[in-house]
Structure formats: C-alpha cells, structure tokens
Design a protein around this motif. Structure first.
Motif, PDB file in Angstrom:
ATOM      1  N   LEU A 278      10.239  -5.217  24.664  1.00 17.36           N
ATOM      2  CA  LEU A 278      10.842  -6.480  23.857  1.00 17.36           C
ATOM      3  C   LEU A 278      12.319  -6.640  23.709  1.00 17.36           C
ATOM      4  N   ALA A 279      12.925  -5.208  23.306  1.00 15.19           N
ATOM      5  CA  ALA A 279      14.301  -5.102  22.950  1.00 15.19           C
ATOM      6  C   ALA A 279      15.385  -5.186  23.947  1.00 15.19           C
ATOM      7  N   ALA A 280      14.667  -4.854  25.307  1.00 15.24           N
ATOM      8  CA  ALA A 280      15.539  -5.195  26.593  1.00 15.24           C
ATOM      9  C   ALA A 280      15.896  -6.442  26.718  1.00 15.24           C
ATOM     10  N   ARG A 281      15.059  -7.385  26.468  1.00 15.67           N
ATOM     11  CA  ARG A 281      15.679  -8.805  26.569  1.00 15.67           C
ATOM     12  C   ARG A 281      15.209  -9.591  25.217  1.00 15.67           C
ATOM     13  N   PRO A 282      16.232  -9.170  24.203  1.00 18.42           N
ATOM     14  CA  PRO A 282      16.012  -9.904  23.057  1.00 18.42           C
ATOM     15  C   PRO A 282      16.041 -11.583  23.220  1.00 18.42           C
TER      16      PRO A 282
ATOM     17  N   LEU B 121      21.129  -2.866  18.809  1.00 14.66           N
ATOM     18  CA  LEU B 121      20.761  -4.296  18.295  1.00 14.66           C
ATOM     19  C   LEU B 121      20.878  -4.489  16.756  1.00 14.66           C
ATOM     20  N   LEU B 122      20.550  -5.587  16.580  1.00 16.26           N
ATOM     21  CA  LEU B 122      20.862  -6.274  15.084  1.00 16.26           C
ATOM     22  C   LEU B 122      22.283  -5.632  14.580  1.00 16.26           C
ATOM     23  N   ASP B 123      23.100  -5.869  15.199  1.00 15.61           N
ATOM     24  CA  ASP B 123      24.430  -5.398  14.566  1.00 15.61           C
ATOM     25  C   ASP B 123      24.645  -3.763  14.442  1.00 15.61           C
ATOM     26  N   GLY B 124      23.718  -3.110  15.261  1.00 20.95           N
ATOM     27  CA  GLY B 124      23.970  -1.918  15.008  1.00 20.95           C
ATOM     28  C   GLY B 124      23.042  -1.077  14.335  1.00 20.95           C
TER      29      GLY B 124
ATOM     30  N   SER C 245      13.492 -10.665  18.200  1.00 19.04           N
ATOM     31  CA  SER C 245      14.340 -11.829  17.475  1.00 19.04           C
ATOM     32  C   SER C 245      15.424 -11.102  16.841  1.00 19.04           C
ATOM     33  N   GLU C 246      16.825 -11.554  17.125  1.00 17.97           N
ATOM     34  CA  GLU C 246      17.976 -11.209  16.406  1.00 17.97           C
ATOM     35  C   GLU C 246      18.073 -12.184  15.185  1.00 17.97           C
TER      36      GLU C 246
END
Ligand code: CA
Length: 240
Positions: free
Chosen positions: A175-179, A141-144, A233-234
């Motif tokens: 949470l991170a499973a579905r940004p 996530l978040l560009d790595g 959130s990204e």
C-alpha cells in the motif's frame, strides 16, 4: 511529469460532465481534449499519446473497461495513467479496472477538488506499470512519522520500532509503495502471497485490522475503500 501543460484526454459521452472535467483541468494548467466514444479514444490515444486519460466506464460503443484492457495490453500505451470515472454502485467494475491497470477512479457525482487531486497524484507518480518504489530500500511517509525499511524489514512509527508479522509488513509495503492509489484485495494477495503465507480476501481484512492496531496513532493512513480495497492515504484527499 509536471502538471503544467500535461495533456489530458477526457473520454466521456455525457457532454456536461466532459465539459466540467475540461474546465477544471484547464484551470489547473493542463491541456485537455474531449472525445465521446471508446473507439475514437483508442485512435486519438495511439496518435497523440496523452499524458493522462480520464476514462468514463459507461460508453456507447466500446466500454471503458475494454478501452483500459486494450491500452494496457499495448506496449505503446500501457504506461499512460488512467483515472476511471464511474457511477455509484459500480464497485465490481472499479475492481476490474484497477486490476487491469487503471491507476485510480472518481465516482460521479465527484467534487472538482477530489478529481483534480486524483489527476495531480497520478501525473506526479506516473502509471502503476512502472512500480517506482520497487527499488527503494526505505519508504519515508507522513512527514517522516512512518519509515518502512525494506532491507531490515523494520517499521518505525514516530521513531519507535513496531513489530509486524511478515504478512502485515507485506500489506503495509504494497500500500505504502504507492500512496493515494487503491489496491484491491486480490492485488494485495498477489503481492504478499508466496513471501510467507496463503491469504484469502477475508484474511486480508483480518491482517489489516491487526496492522492498524499496531500503527496506533498513524492507523488512519491505511484507509478502507469500500467495495474496492485499501489505500495508503497521506490525508490529502478526502472523498466528500
Ligand atoms: Ca457515460
């Protein structure tokens, strides 16, 4: 599902709002259709199987929550993503809708930019029922900058391993499973409970605070959605 030509059904009894949504959806390349009542919506959805439903909660005959409940109960329609349209102060209904399986929501008055970002996000990722990330062994996530290794139970923040408790790890994972998708506190409890400890709504908040502190510079990715829950959130969507 590509955005272009996706069919969106707008269920909204206020003509100006329905037209506004239609205008922006069509401008983004979606095919839009409007209906003004919950009952008609159920008929049309059954017949036409749209790719996405934009659902007002306050409808004259069958309210939006009931429409949502019926759609999610039926095998035929449960995978169609739903974005709720709500009024300010309807947090309890938003929570209820998300727990029934609605994917996201916007609050009136909404900005077209936020609305379209939500629709795009939902179309890109499909409905919550499918749980697409469930089988992945790592989330990048978040560009790595943030990597969650599910096999090893490890989190890397800017390539540095951070130590999370099992509960913090569970909350970050759900949470991170579905940004971009809100999770209510009860949904978080449901996902994390049983794996380790017993959680209450209040302790979720305490664990989130600790989790954010450990995430340091990335802490803002765990976003509080006031009155509703939390969202990974990204940084792409800002409520204004
Ligand atoms: Ca309405």
């Amino acid at each position: 599902m590509s955005i272009a030509k996706a069919q969106v059904l707008i269920v909204e009894d206020e003509p100006e709002i329905a037209e506004l949504i239609e205008f922006h959806a069509e401008r983004a390349g979606l095919r839009a259709r409007k209906v003004h009542s919950g009952r008609i919506a159920l008929e049309v959805i059954k017949r036409e199987k749209p790719d996405l439903i934009v659902l007002d909660l306050m409808l004259p005959d069958l309210d939006g929550l009931e429409v949502c409940r019926r759609l999610k109960q039926s095998e035929e329609t449960r995978n169609i993503p739903i974005v709720m349209v709500t009024a300010k102060g309807e947090e309890a209904d938003i929570v209820a809708g998300i727990e029934l399986g609605a994917d996201d929501y916007v609050t009136k008055p909404f900005s077209p930019r936020v609305l379209m970002a939500r629709l795009r996000n939902v179309l890109r990722r499909g409905s919550v029922v499918e749980e697409p990330a469930a089988n992945a062994d790592r989330l990048v996530l978040l560009d790595g900058k943030l990597i969650i290794d599910l096999d090893r139970h490890e989190v890397l923040c800017d390539k540095v391993k951070i130590d999370l408790t099992l509960t913090e790890f569970g909350i970050l994972h759900v949470l991170a499973a579905r940004p971009g998708f809100v999770r209510t506190r009860d949904q978080i409890i449901g996902s994390v409970h049983g794996k380790n400890t017993v959680l209450s709504s209040r302790t979720v908040d305490v664990h989130v605070t600790a989790l954010r502190r450990k995430l340091g510079a990335l802490s803002e990715c765990v976003e509080t959605v006031r009155g509703v829950g939390y969202r990974f959130s990204e940084g792409a969507i800002e409520e204004d």
